[in-house]
Design a protein around this motif. Structure first.
Motif, PDB file in Angstrom:
ATOM      1  N   VAL A   1       1.234  -1.231  -0.078  1.00  0.00           N
ATOM      2  CA  VAL A   1       0.346   0.128  -0.080  1.00  0.00           C
ATOM      3  C   VAL A   1       1.008   1.964  -0.219  1.00  0.00           C
ATOM      4  CG1 VAL A   1      -1.258   1.437   1.522  1.00  0.00           C
ATOM      5  CG2 VAL A   1      -1.502  -1.584   1.064  1.00  0.00           C
ATOM      6  N   TRP A   2       0.149   2.168  -0.688  1.00  0.00           N
ATOM      7  CA  TRP A   2       0.932   3.681  -0.936  1.00  0.00           C
ATOM      8  C   TRP A   2      -0.080   4.266  -0.892  1.00  0.00           C
ATOM      9  CZ3 TRP A   2       2.075   0.083  -4.377  1.00  0.00           C
ATOM     10  CH2 TRP A   2       3.200  -0.860  -4.974  1.00  0.00           C
ATOM     11  N   VAL A   3       0.544   6.039  -0.568  1.00  0.00           N
ATOM     12  CA  VAL A   3      -0.508   6.789  -0.378  1.00  0.00           C
ATOM     13  C   VAL A   3       0.003   7.976  -1.778  1.00  0.00           C
ATOM     14  CG1 VAL A   3      -1.587   6.102   1.340  1.00  0.00           C
ATOM     15  CG2 VAL A   3      -0.267   7.906   0.930  1.00  0.00           C
ATOM     16  N   ASP A   4      -0.954   9.154  -1.766  1.00  0.00           N
ATOM     17  CA  ASP A   4      -0.654   9.902  -3.436  1.00  0.00           C
ATOM     18  C   ASP A   4      -1.071  10.845  -2.514  1.00  0.00           C
ATOM     19  OD1 ASP A   4      -0.312  12.218  -5.149  1.00  0.00           O
ATOM     20  OD2 ASP A   4      -0.434  10.550  -7.050  1.00  0.00           O
ATOM     21  N   THR A   5      -0.737  11.344  -1.527  1.00  0.00           N
ATOM     22  CA  THR A   5      -0.721  12.619  -0.658  1.00  0.00           C
ATOM     23  C   THR A   5      -0.945  14.292  -1.543  1.00  0.00           C
ATOM     24  OG1 THR A   5       1.514  13.622  -0.454  1.00  0.00           O
ATOM     25  CG2 THR A   5       0.613  11.650   1.110  1.00  0.00           C
TER      26      THR A   5
END
Length: 83
Positions: free
Chosen positions: A20-24
């Motif tokens: 899991v990654w997030v694109d802020t």
């Protein structure tokens, strides 16, 4: 684009690595996981409130339940009240 690593399946082996990654910048979750099998995909397709087949470019993925804490962490990272 500002993508940050959040976590990986704690039971990752050499054959798979749900991540899991997030694109802020966009507040999107980015998830790598197992593609659901044909039967599961067909069932989800039939239960979709959209009443249309899953379109090209989209798929059903299966995320191990043990990754729930990682998903929560990702959502917290995107929640402006938590930052």
């Amino acid at each position: 684009m500002s993508i940050h690593f959040v976590g990986i399946d704690p039971e990752t082996d050499e054959d798979g690595c749900p991540t899991v990654w997030v694109d802020t910048d966009t507040a999107d979750l980015l998830i790598q996981s197992y593609q659901a099998d044909t039967q599961t995909t067909a069932t989800c397709d039939g239960l979709s409130p959209a009443r249309v087949p899953i379109p090209p470019g989209e798929t059903v993925i299966r995320i191990p339940a043990r990754m729930a804490p990682i998903i929560r962490k990702a959502l917290d990272e995107l929640d402006p009240g938590v930052r």
